[in-house]
Design an enzyme around this catalytic site. Structure first.
Site, PDB file in Angstrom:
ATOM      1  N   HIS A   1      48.187  43.682  36.818  1.00 32.89           N
ATOM      2  CA  HIS A   1      49.490  44.309  36.522  1.00 32.89           C
ATOM      3  C   HIS A   1      50.676  43.488  37.045  1.00 32.89           C
ATOM      4  CE1 HIS A   1      47.618  47.877  34.989  1.00 32.89           C
ATOM      5  NE2 HIS A   1      47.058  48.197  36.142  1.00 32.89           N
TER       6      HIS A   1
ATOM      7  N   HIS B   1      42.841  50.024  32.660  1.00 29.80           N
ATOM      8  CA  HIS B   1      44.280  49.896  32.418  1.00 29.80           C
ATOM      9  C   HIS B   1      44.590  48.585  31.692  1.00 29.80           C
ATOM     10  CE1 HIS B   1      43.743  52.372  36.103  1.00 29.80           C
ATOM     11  NE2 HIS B   1      44.675  53.120  35.528  1.00 29.80           N
TER      12      HIS B   1
HETATM   13 ZN   LIG Z   1      42.563  49.685  36.432  1.00 27.82          ZN
END
Ligand SMILES: [Zn+2]
Length: 350
Positions: A126, A165
Protein backbone atom coordinates in the site's frame (compact mmCIF):
# COMPACT_ATOMS: atom_id res chain seq x y z
CA UNK A 1 13.93 -30.68 -5.21
CA UNK A 2 14.56 -26.97 -5.37
CA UNK A 3 16.78 -24.90 -3.16
CA UNK A 4 14.60 -22.32 -1.40
CA UNK A 5 15.96 -19.30 0.46
CA UNK A 6 14.26 -17.61 3.39
CA UNK A 7 14.81 -14.19 4.91
CA UNK A 8 14.15 -14.00 8.64
CA UNK A 9 15.55 -11.77 11.34
CA UNK A 10 14.43 -11.02 14.87
CA UNK A 11 14.86 -7.31 14.23
CA UNK A 12 11.63 -7.47 12.19
CA UNK A 13 9.86 -7.73 15.56
CA UNK A 14 11.02 -4.23 16.50
CA UNK A 15 8.13 -2.52 14.70
CA UNK A 16 5.45 -2.48 17.42
CA UNK A 17 2.20 -0.60 17.95
CA UNK A 18 0.88 0.89 21.16
CA UNK A 19 -1.82 -1.61 22.09
CA UNK A 20 -3.63 -3.96 19.73
CA UNK A 21 -2.94 -3.82 16.00
CA UNK A 22 -3.58 -6.65 13.51
CA UNK A 23 -0.18 -6.08 11.87
CA UNK A 24 1.71 -7.31 14.92
CA UNK A 25 5.05 -8.94 15.69
CA UNK A 26 3.13 -12.13 16.56
CA UNK A 27 2.69 -12.69 12.82
CA UNK A 28 6.40 -13.30 12.41
CA UNK A 29 6.73 -15.05 15.75
CA UNK A 30 4.38 -17.83 14.60
CA UNK A 31 6.17 -18.09 11.25
CA UNK A 32 9.65 -18.23 12.77
CA UNK A 33 8.42 -20.82 15.26
CA UNK A 34 7.01 -22.90 12.39
CA UNK A 35 10.40 -22.71 10.64
CA UNK A 36 11.89 -24.46 13.68
CA UNK A 37 9.53 -27.47 13.43
CA UNK A 38 11.29 -30.79 12.80
CA UNK A 39 10.12 -31.04 9.18
CA UNK A 40 11.10 -27.45 8.39
CA UNK A 41 14.28 -26.82 10.30
CA UNK A 42 17.44 -26.90 8.18
CA UNK A 43 15.48 -27.36 4.95
CA UNK A 44 15.73 -23.75 3.81
CA UNK A 45 18.76 -21.62 3.19
CA UNK A 46 18.82 -18.52 5.34
CA UNK A 47 19.57 -15.28 3.52
CA UNK A 48 20.81 -12.57 5.89
CA UNK A 49 19.05 -9.23 5.33
CA UNK A 50 20.80 -5.89 5.06
CA UNK A 51 19.75 -2.27 5.33
CA UNK A 52 18.42 -0.79 2.10
CA UNK A 53 20.38 2.29 1.04
CA UNK A 54 18.86 5.72 0.45
CA UNK A 55 19.44 5.25 -3.27
CA UNK A 56 17.53 1.97 -3.22
CA UNK A 57 14.57 3.52 -1.37
CA UNK A 58 14.60 6.29 -3.98
CA UNK A 59 13.95 3.74 -6.72
CA UNK A 60 10.30 4.17 -5.65
CA UNK A 61 10.00 6.79 -2.90
CA UNK A 62 10.41 10.57 -2.94
CA UNK A 63 13.36 11.88 -0.89
CA UNK A 64 11.08 14.07 1.25
CA UNK A 65 8.88 11.10 2.11
CA UNK A 66 11.92 9.02 3.09
CA UNK A 67 13.02 11.93 5.31
CA UNK A 68 9.56 12.02 6.89
CA UNK A 69 9.74 8.33 7.80
CA UNK A 70 13.33 8.80 8.98
CA UNK A 71 12.17 11.62 11.28
CA UNK A 72 10.02 9.14 13.25
CA UNK A 73 13.14 7.28 14.41
CA UNK A 74 13.65 7.53 18.14
CA UNK A 75 10.17 8.98 18.73
CA UNK A 76 7.83 6.82 20.77
CA UNK A 77 4.87 6.79 18.37
CA UNK A 78 3.91 8.60 15.17
CA UNK A 79 0.74 7.92 13.19
CA UNK A 80 1.61 8.26 9.50
CA UNK A 81 -1.98 7.60 8.44
CA UNK A 82 -5.02 6.47 10.46
CA UNK A 83 -3.94 2.78 10.16
CA UNK A 84 -0.20 3.12 9.95
CA UNK A 85 2.06 3.58 12.93
CA UNK A 86 5.76 4.17 13.31
CA UNK A 87 7.47 3.49 16.62
CA UNK A 88 11.00 4.49 17.55
CA UNK A 89 12.49 1.61 15.56
CA UNK A 90 10.07 1.41 12.64
CA UNK A 91 12.20 3.37 10.18
CA UNK A 92 15.13 1.05 10.75
CA UNK A 93 12.88 -2.04 10.59
CA UNK A 94 11.26 -0.86 7.36
CA UNK A 95 14.67 -0.27 5.77
CA UNK A 96 15.69 -3.76 6.85
CA UNK A 97 12.46 -5.14 5.32
CA UNK A 98 13.37 -3.59 1.97
CA UNK A 99 16.97 -4.74 2.31
CA UNK A 100 15.88 -8.29 3.17
CA UNK A 101 13.80 -8.41 0.02
CA UNK A 102 16.73 -7.11 -2.04
CA UNK A 103 19.02 -9.72 -0.50
CA UNK A 104 16.55 -12.38 -1.62
CA UNK A 105 16.60 -10.96 -5.16
CA UNK A 106 20.41 -11.03 -5.20
CA UNK A 107 20.56 -14.61 -4.02
CA UNK A 108 18.00 -15.81 -6.56
CA UNK A 109 19.68 -13.91 -9.40
CA UNK A 110 23.14 -15.18 -8.55
CA UNK A 111 21.82 -18.73 -8.58
CA UNK A 112 22.51 -19.45 -4.91
CA UNK A 113 18.89 -20.56 -4.51
CA UNK A 114 16.15 -21.34 -7.01
CA UNK A 115 13.47 -19.27 -5.29
CA UNK A 116 13.02 -17.42 -2.01
CA UNK A 117 10.52 -16.14 0.53
CA UNK A 118 11.18 -12.94 2.51
CA UNK A 119 9.47 -13.09 5.93
CA UNK A 120 9.66 -9.42 6.67
CA UNK A 121 7.54 -6.65 8.12
CA UNK A 122 6.24 -4.01 7.98
CA UNK A 123 4.50 -5.00 4.72
CA UNK A 124 4.72 -2.80 1.66
CA UNK A 125 2.17 -2.94 -1.15
CA UNK A 126 0.00 0.00 0.00
CA UNK A 127 2.96 2.38 0.40
CA UNK A 128 2.86 5.09 -2.25
CA UNK A 129 5.88 6.97 -3.58
CA UNK A 130 5.10 9.83 -1.20
CA UNK A 131 3.03 8.40 1.63
CA UNK A 132 2.50 5.61 4.12
CA UNK A 133 -0.78 3.72 3.93
CA UNK A 134 -2.47 0.58 5.22
CA UNK A 135 0.24 -0.63 7.66
CA UNK A 136 2.95 -0.07 4.99
CA UNK A 137 5.95 2.28 5.19
CA UNK A 138 8.20 1.40 2.23
CA UNK A 139 7.01 -0.63 -0.74
CA UNK A 140 9.24 -3.70 -0.43
CA UNK A 141 8.09 -5.50 -3.57
CA UNK A 142 8.04 -2.41 -5.80
CA UNK A 143 11.57 -1.43 -4.75
CA UNK A 144 12.70 -5.02 -5.31
CA UNK A 145 11.27 -5.07 -8.83
CA UNK A 146 12.91 -1.73 -9.65
CA UNK A 147 16.16 -3.00 -8.16
CA UNK A 148 16.07 -6.27 -10.11
CA UNK A 149 15.72 -4.33 -13.37
CA UNK A 150 18.37 -1.73 -12.50
CA UNK A 151 20.99 -3.84 -10.76
CA UNK A 152 20.63 -7.18 -12.47
CA UNK A 153 19.88 -5.61 -15.86
CA UNK A 154 16.65 -7.48 -16.39
CA UNK A 155 14.13 -6.40 -19.00
CA UNK A 156 10.85 -7.44 -17.43
CA UNK A 157 9.52 -8.19 -13.95
CA UNK A 158 6.11 -9.60 -13.08
CA UNK A 159 4.50 -8.83 -9.71
CA UNK A 160 1.60 -11.06 -8.67
CA UNK A 161 -0.37 -9.71 -5.73
CA UNK A 162 -2.78 -12.22 -4.19
CA UNK A 163 -3.26 -10.26 -0.95
CA UNK A 164 -6.90 -9.62 -0.02
CA UNK A 165 -6.33 -5.90 -0.59
CA UNK A 166 -5.37 -4.12 -3.79
CA UNK A 167 -1.72 -3.05 -3.88
CA UNK A 168 -2.37 0.55 -4.80
CA UNK A 169 1.23 1.62 -4.14
CA UNK A 170 2.68 -1.06 -6.37
CA UNK A 171 0.20 -0.38 -9.15
CA UNK A 172 0.90 3.36 -9.10
CA UNK A 173 4.67 2.82 -9.05
CA UNK A 174 4.58 1.15 -12.45
CA UNK A 175 1.33 2.44 -13.95
CA UNK A 176 3.08 4.04 -16.94
CA UNK A 177 5.77 1.41 -17.36
CA UNK A 178 5.85 -1.74 -19.48
CA UNK A 179 8.90 -3.24 -17.81
CA UNK A 180 6.95 -4.22 -14.69
CA UNK A 181 3.62 -5.99 -15.09
CA UNK A 182 1.37 -5.81 -12.05
CA UNK A 183 -1.35 -8.44 -11.59
CA UNK A 184 -3.71 -8.32 -8.60
CA UNK A 185 -6.66 -10.30 -7.31
CA UNK A 186 -8.45 -8.56 -4.45
CA UNK A 187 -11.74 -8.05 -2.67
CA UNK A 188 -13.63 -5.15 -4.25
CA UNK A 189 -15.08 -2.70 -3.42
CA UNK A 190 -12.90 -2.69 -0.34
CA UNK A 191 -9.86 -1.00 1.17
CA UNK A 192 -8.01 0.86 -0.40
CA UNK A 193 -10.66 1.45 -3.09
CA UNK A 194 -8.48 1.05 -6.17
CA UNK A 195 -8.16 -1.97 -8.47
CA UNK A 196 -11.18 -1.86 -10.78
CA UNK A 197 -10.78 -3.98 -13.92
CA UNK A 198 -10.70 -0.87 -16.10
CA UNK A 199 -7.40 0.19 -14.44
CA UNK A 200 -5.01 -1.32 -16.98
CA UNK A 201 -2.11 1.16 -16.99
CA UNK A 202 -1.43 4.36 -18.85
CA UNK A 203 0.72 5.55 -21.79
CA UNK A 204 3.47 3.01 -22.46
CA UNK A 205 2.20 1.06 -19.44
CA UNK A 206 -1.20 0.36 -21.00
CA UNK A 207 -1.98 -3.36 -20.76
CA UNK A 208 0.69 -3.92 -18.10
CA UNK A 209 -1.61 -3.59 -15.10
CA UNK A 210 -4.16 -6.37 -14.64
CA UNK A 211 -6.82 -6.12 -11.96
CA UNK A 212 -9.24 -8.86 -10.96
CA UNK A 213 -11.69 -7.25 -8.51
CA UNK A 214 -13.67 -9.92 -6.64
CA UNK A 215 -16.68 -9.90 -4.39
CA UNK A 216 -16.31 -11.98 -1.22
CA UNK A 217 -16.58 -15.75 -1.58
CA UNK A 218 -13.94 -17.23 -3.91
CA UNK A 219 -11.88 -20.10 -2.49
CA UNK A 220 -9.22 -22.55 -3.67
CA UNK A 221 -10.85 -23.71 -6.90
CA UNK A 222 -11.95 -20.25 -7.99
CA UNK A 223 -8.54 -18.67 -7.33
CA UNK A 224 -6.77 -21.45 -9.22
CA UNK A 225 -9.04 -20.94 -12.22
CA UNK A 226 -8.39 -17.19 -12.25
CA UNK A 227 -4.64 -17.82 -12.12
CA UNK A 228 -4.84 -20.36 -14.97
CA UNK A 229 -7.26 -18.50 -17.19
CA UNK A 230 -6.11 -14.89 -16.77
CA UNK A 231 -2.64 -14.71 -15.21
CA UNK A 232 -0.90 -17.65 -16.86
CA UNK A 233 -1.62 -16.77 -20.51
CA UNK A 234 -0.49 -13.17 -19.92
CA UNK A 235 2.64 -14.28 -18.04
CA UNK A 236 3.62 -16.71 -20.80
CA UNK A 237 3.31 -13.94 -23.40
CA UNK A 238 5.02 -11.32 -21.24
CA UNK A 239 7.96 -13.63 -20.46
CA UNK A 240 9.23 -12.02 -17.24
CA UNK A 241 12.89 -12.40 -16.27
CA UNK A 242 11.88 -12.58 -12.61
CA UNK A 243 8.57 -13.06 -10.80
CA UNK A 244 7.55 -11.53 -7.48
CA UNK A 245 4.61 -12.57 -5.36
CA UNK A 246 3.12 -10.04 -2.95
CA UNK A 247 1.98 -12.88 -0.74
CA UNK A 248 -0.84 -11.81 1.53
CA UNK A 249 -2.51 -14.51 3.56
CA UNK A 250 -5.60 -12.47 4.40
CA UNK A 251 -7.54 -14.40 1.72
CA UNK A 252 -7.39 -17.32 4.20
CA UNK A 253 -10.92 -18.52 4.99
CA UNK A 254 -10.85 -17.45 8.63
CA UNK A 255 -8.93 -14.20 8.28
CA UNK A 256 -10.55 -11.51 10.43
CA UNK A 257 -10.24 -8.83 7.72
CA UNK A 258 -11.44 -10.68 4.66
CA UNK A 259 -14.26 -12.58 3.00
CA UNK A 260 -12.31 -15.08 0.90
CA UNK A 261 -12.23 -18.86 1.41
CA UNK A 262 -8.69 -19.98 0.58
CA UNK A 263 -7.20 -22.90 2.56
CA UNK A 264 -3.51 -23.77 3.07
CA UNK A 265 -3.80 -26.27 0.19
CA UNK A 266 -5.25 -23.52 -1.97
CA UNK A 267 -2.20 -21.30 -1.36
CA UNK A 268 0.05 -24.21 -2.30
CA UNK A 269 -1.90 -24.64 -5.55
CA UNK A 270 -1.46 -20.97 -6.45
CA UNK A 271 2.26 -21.15 -5.69
CA UNK A 272 2.52 -24.20 -7.94
CA UNK A 273 0.81 -22.46 -10.85
CA UNK A 274 3.22 -19.52 -10.49
CA UNK A 275 6.27 -21.81 -10.26
CA UNK A 276 5.17 -23.72 -13.34
CA UNK A 277 4.99 -20.74 -15.65
CA UNK A 278 8.04 -19.12 -14.05
CA UNK A 279 10.01 -22.25 -14.90
CA UNK A 280 9.08 -21.69 -18.53
CA UNK A 281 9.91 -17.98 -18.67
CA UNK A 282 12.73 -17.40 -16.16
CA UNK A 283 14.07 -20.69 -14.86
CA UNK A 284 11.72 -20.55 -11.89
CA UNK A 285 13.15 -17.37 -10.39
CA UNK A 286 10.39 -16.36 -7.98
CA UNK A 287 10.70 -14.15 -4.90
CA UNK A 288 7.80 -14.26 -2.45
CA UNK A 289 7.38 -11.24 -0.18
CA UNK A 290 5.11 -11.32 2.87
CA UNK A 291 2.26 -8.79 2.84
CA UNK A 292 -0.91 -9.25 4.95
CA UNK A 293 -2.45 -12.21 6.78
CA UNK A 294 -3.95 -11.70 10.22
CA UNK A 295 -5.21 -15.12 11.35
CA UNK A 296 -2.08 -16.39 13.07
CA UNK A 297 -2.67 -20.15 12.72
CA UNK A 298 -3.92 -19.66 9.17
CA UNK A 299 -0.86 -17.63 8.29
CA UNK A 300 1.44 -20.28 9.77
CA UNK A 301 -0.27 -23.26 8.10
CA UNK A 302 -0.57 -21.55 4.72
CA UNK A 303 3.03 -20.37 4.63
CA UNK A 304 4.19 -23.87 5.58
CA UNK A 305 2.37 -25.33 2.55
CA UNK A 306 3.72 -22.63 0.23
CA UNK A 307 7.28 -23.24 1.42
CA UNK A 308 6.98 -26.98 0.86
CA UNK A 309 5.68 -26.26 -2.62
CA UNK A 310 8.58 -23.89 -3.35
CA UNK A 311 11.00 -26.58 -2.31
CA UNK A 312 9.14 -29.17 -4.39
CA UNK A 313 8.48 -31.30 -1.34
CA UNK A 314 4.74 -31.57 -1.81
CA UNK A 315 2.86 -31.66 -5.02
CA UNK A 316 0.01 -29.28 -5.26
CA UNK A 317 -3.18 -30.64 -6.72
CA UNK A 318 -3.03 -31.32 -10.41
CA UNK A 319 -4.94 -29.23 -12.86
CA UNK A 320 -7.65 -31.81 -13.21
CA UNK A 321 -8.05 -31.95 -9.44
CA UNK A 322 -11.38 -32.84 -7.97
CA UNK A 323 -11.62 -29.40 -6.39
CA UNK A 324 -11.50 -27.64 -9.75
CA UNK A 325 -14.75 -29.13 -10.93
CA UNK A 326 -16.40 -27.89 -7.77
CA UNK A 327 -15.58 -24.27 -8.57
CA UNK A 328 -18.52 -21.91 -8.34
CA UNK A 329 -18.12 -20.30 -11.73
CA UNK A 330 -20.81 -17.74 -10.95
CA UNK A 331 -18.39 -16.10 -8.51
CA UNK A 332 -15.69 -15.56 -11.11
CA UNK A 333 -17.02 -15.82 -14.68
CA UNK A 334 -18.47 -12.30 -14.92
CA UNK A 335 -15.25 -10.72 -13.68
CA UNK A 336 -12.98 -12.95 -15.80
CA UNK A 337 -15.00 -11.91 -18.82
CA UNK A 338 -14.61 -8.21 -18.01
CA UNK A 339 -10.90 -8.50 -17.29
CA UNK A 340 -10.37 -10.29 -20.60
CA UNK A 341 -12.35 -7.63 -22.45
CA UNK A 342 -10.22 -4.89 -20.92
CA UNK A 343 -6.93 -6.65 -21.73
CA UNK A 344 -7.75 -8.22 -25.09
CA UNK A 345 -6.23 -5.34 -27.10
CA UNK A 346 -2.87 -6.12 -25.46
CA UNK A 347 -2.77 -9.90 -24.96
CA UNK A 348 -4.01 -13.00 -26.74
CA UNK A 349 -6.88 -14.26 -24.62
CA UNK A 350 -9.38 -16.98 -25.35
ZN1 LIG B 1 -4.02 -7.25 2.86
Amino acid sequence: MHKTGIVKDDRYMDHVADGYHPESRQRLEVLYEMLREPGMRGQYEEIPPRMATQQELELIHMPNYISLVASTAGRSMTMLDPDTYACAKSYETARLAVGGTLAAVDRVMKGGVDNAFAFIRPPGHHAETNRAMGFCLFNNVAIAAGYALATHRLKRALIIDWDLHHGNGTQHSFYERADVLYFSTHQYPYYPGTGFFSEIGNGPGKGFTVNVPLTAGPGDAEYSLIFEEVLEPIALQYKPDIVFVSAGFDIYFRDPLGGMQVTPQGFANLAKIVLDFARQTCDGKVVFVLEGGYHLEGLRDSVREVLKTLRGEILAEGRQGEARSQADRRLIDPVIKKVKEALRPYWKMN
